[in-house]
Design a protein around this motif. Structure first.
Motif, PDB file in Angstrom:
ATOM      1  N   THR A  76       0.716  -0.978   0.000  1.00 21.05           N
ATOM      2  CA  THR A  76       0.022   0.124   0.063  1.00 21.05           C
ATOM      3  C   THR A  76       0.839   1.269  -0.003  1.00 21.05           C
ATOM      4  N   THR A  77       0.276   2.307  -0.736  1.00 20.12           N
ATOM      5  CA  THR A  77       1.305   3.771  -0.751  1.00 20.12           C
ATOM      6  C   THR A  77       0.227   4.662  -0.258  1.00 20.12           C
ATOM      7  N   PHE A  78       0.783   5.373   0.641  1.00 19.65           N
ATOM      8  CA  PHE A  78      -0.124   6.415   1.336  1.00 19.65           C
ATOM      9  C   PHE A  78       0.699   7.644   1.156  1.00 19.65           C
ATOM     10  N   PRO A  79       0.933   8.390   0.126  1.00 17.17           N
ATOM     11  CA  PRO A  79       2.199   9.631   0.258  1.00 17.17           C
ATOM     12  C   PRO A  79       1.779  10.469   1.376  1.00 17.17           C
ATOM     13  N   GLN A  80       0.513  10.765   1.821  1.00 17.19           N
ATOM     14  CA  GLN A  80      -0.104  11.635   2.791  1.00 17.19           C
ATOM     15  C   GLN A  80       0.379  11.217   4.114  1.00 17.19           C
ATOM     16  N   ASN A  81       0.870  10.025   4.316  1.00 11.20           N
ATOM     17  CA  ASN A  81       1.378   9.588   5.809  1.00 11.20           C
ATOM     18  C   ASN A  81       2.551  10.398   6.366  1.00 11.20           C
ATOM     19  N   SER A  82       3.216  11.073   5.350  1.00  8.37           N
ATOM     20  CA  SER A  82       4.432  11.762   5.830  1.00  8.37           C
ATOM     21  C   SER A  82       3.897  12.803   6.797  1.00  8.37           C
ATOM     22  N   ALA A  83       2.707  13.529   6.514  1.00  8.63           N
ATOM     23  CA  ALA A  83       2.235  14.571   7.443  1.00  8.63           C
ATOM     24  C   ALA A  83       1.693  14.011   8.737  1.00  8.63           C
ATOM     25  N   ARG A  84       1.536  12.749   8.863  1.00 10.72           N
ATOM     26  CA  ARG A  84       1.064  12.035  10.075  1.00 10.72           C
ATOM     27  C   ARG A  84       2.098  11.296  10.609  1.00 10.72           C
ATOM     28  N   GLY A  85       3.430  11.436  10.152  1.00 12.69           N
ATOM     29  CA  GLY A  85       4.473  10.757  10.942  1.00 12.69           C
ATOM     30  C   GLY A  85       4.522   9.225  10.830  1.00 12.69           C
ATOM     31  N   LEU A  86       3.785   8.804   9.583  1.00  7.58           N
ATOM     32  CA  LEU A  86       3.626   7.314   9.268  1.00  7.58           C
ATOM     33  C   LEU A  86       4.492   7.101   8.031  1.00  7.58           C
ATOM     34  N   PRO A  87       4.958   5.747   8.234  1.00  6.96           N
ATOM     35  CA  PRO A  87       5.542   5.288   6.748  1.00  6.96           C
ATOM     36  C   PRO A  87       4.528   5.328   5.525  1.00  6.96           C
ATOM     37  N   GLY A  88       4.901   5.941   4.492  1.00  5.07           N
ATOM     38  CA  GLY A  88       4.200   6.016   3.383  1.00  5.07           C
ATOM     39  C   GLY A  88       3.996   4.874   2.485  1.00  5.07           C
ATOM     40  N   VAL A  89       4.827   3.799   2.732  1.00  4.36           N
ATOM     41  CA  VAL A  89       4.784   2.465   2.082  1.00  4.36           C
ATOM     42  C   VAL A  89       4.616   1.331   2.976  1.00  4.36           C
ATOM     43  N   SER A  90       3.594   0.423   2.925  1.00  9.88           N
ATOM     44  CA  SER A  90       3.511  -0.548   3.935  1.00  9.88           C
ATOM     45  C   SER A  90       3.405  -2.036   3.094  1.00  9.88           C
ATOM     46  N   ALA A  91       4.014  -3.317   3.458  1.00 15.17           N
ATOM     47  CA  ALA A  91       4.158  -4.172   2.665  1.00 15.17           C
ATOM     48  C   ALA A  91       4.012  -5.728   3.391  1.00 15.17           C
ATOM     49  N   SER A  92       3.404  -6.509   2.790  1.00 19.19           N
ATOM     50  CA  SER A  92       3.426  -8.024   3.353  1.00 19.19           C
ATOM     51  C   SER A  92       3.706  -9.041   2.231  1.00 19.19           C
ATOM     52  N   TYR A  93       4.221  -9.958   2.539  1.00 26.87           N
ATOM     53  CA  TYR A  93       4.589 -10.950   1.379  1.00 26.87           C
ATOM     54  C   TYR A  93       3.967 -12.346   2.056  1.00 26.87           C
ATOM     55  N   VAL A  94       2.843 -12.564   1.150  1.00 22.91           N
ATOM     56  CA  VAL A  94       2.278 -14.143   1.439  1.00 22.91           C
ATOM     57  C   VAL A  94       2.649 -15.359   0.850  1.00 22.91           C
TER      58      VAL A  94
END
Length: 201
Positions: A76-94
């Motif tokens: 998942t890519t959420f560019p706006q997360n930088s303003a929230r102090g959160l990672p902009g990219v999260s990933a899982s591998y199944v």
């Protein structure tokens, strides 16, 4: 009898996949299995066009009976997360069994990507760099930088100096400080001070 799916977080992956072991595994497995692995084009789905957030799916599977797996990287890519102090990219591998479809494991996708990307880079260096290399130049100090440094030093143990270049001197200093906790950190710190004049603000 199935024991259920295994969950491996970032710390577990780092413990199980040290750079030298991962590079050696890729060296032996990539030529042998590459012809049997199928990786369709990555699929991207917009979640919220206003914020440019998206969902990425990257499936891959093998038709070899000696590699009976299906893997899917979910990002998942959420560019706006930088303003929230959160990672902009999260990933899982199944990971699934390609014979039964059973779920086998779930990995921290971000950590797995960092380990795999740095290991492939180091594997290339094993063929392309000089055996007697003594200096490594690291351009950038982002999340991948420490992984690249460790992986390249694992294939070229003769490296005596690591030069870190980054647009932000503060971030380069922070990377050097973090690497100071690793083996050979004094070499990084010495080269760090010698490169300050080349950094841009």
């Amino acid at each position: 009898m199935s024991t259920g799916s295994v969950l491996l977080d970032a710390a577990a992956l780092r413990s199980l996949l040290p750079p030298s072991s991962l590079v050696s595994h890729l060296l032996s497995s990539l030529p042998f299995h590459s012809a049997t692995v199928h990786s369709p084009t990555r699929q991207s789905f917009p979640i919220n066009p206003d914020s440019s957030s998206s969902l990425l799916l990257m499936p891959s599977w093998s038709t070899s009976p000696t590699l009976p797996y299906i893997g899917v990287k979910i990002v998942t890519t959420f560019p706006q997360n930088s303003a929230r102090g959160l990672p902009g990219v999260s990933a899982s591998y199944v990971l699934f069994n390609s014979s039964t479809g059973a779920s086998l494991a779930s990995f921290d996708g971000t950590e797995l990507t960092l380990l795999r990307t740095s290991a492939v880079s180091a594997l290339a260096s094993r063929f392309l760099s000089r055996d007697d290399s003594r200096v490594l130049v690291m351009v950038g100090s982002g999340a991948l930088a420490p992984y690249l440094i460790r992986a390249h030093r694992s294939v070229r143990p003769g490296i005596e100096k690591v030069i870190i270049w980054n647009r932000s001197a503060a971030k380069a200093r922070d990377l050097a400080r973090r690497l100071a906790e690793d083996e050979g950190a004094q070499k990084v710190e010495r080269s760090f001070s010698s490169m300050q004049k080349y950094w841009t603000k």
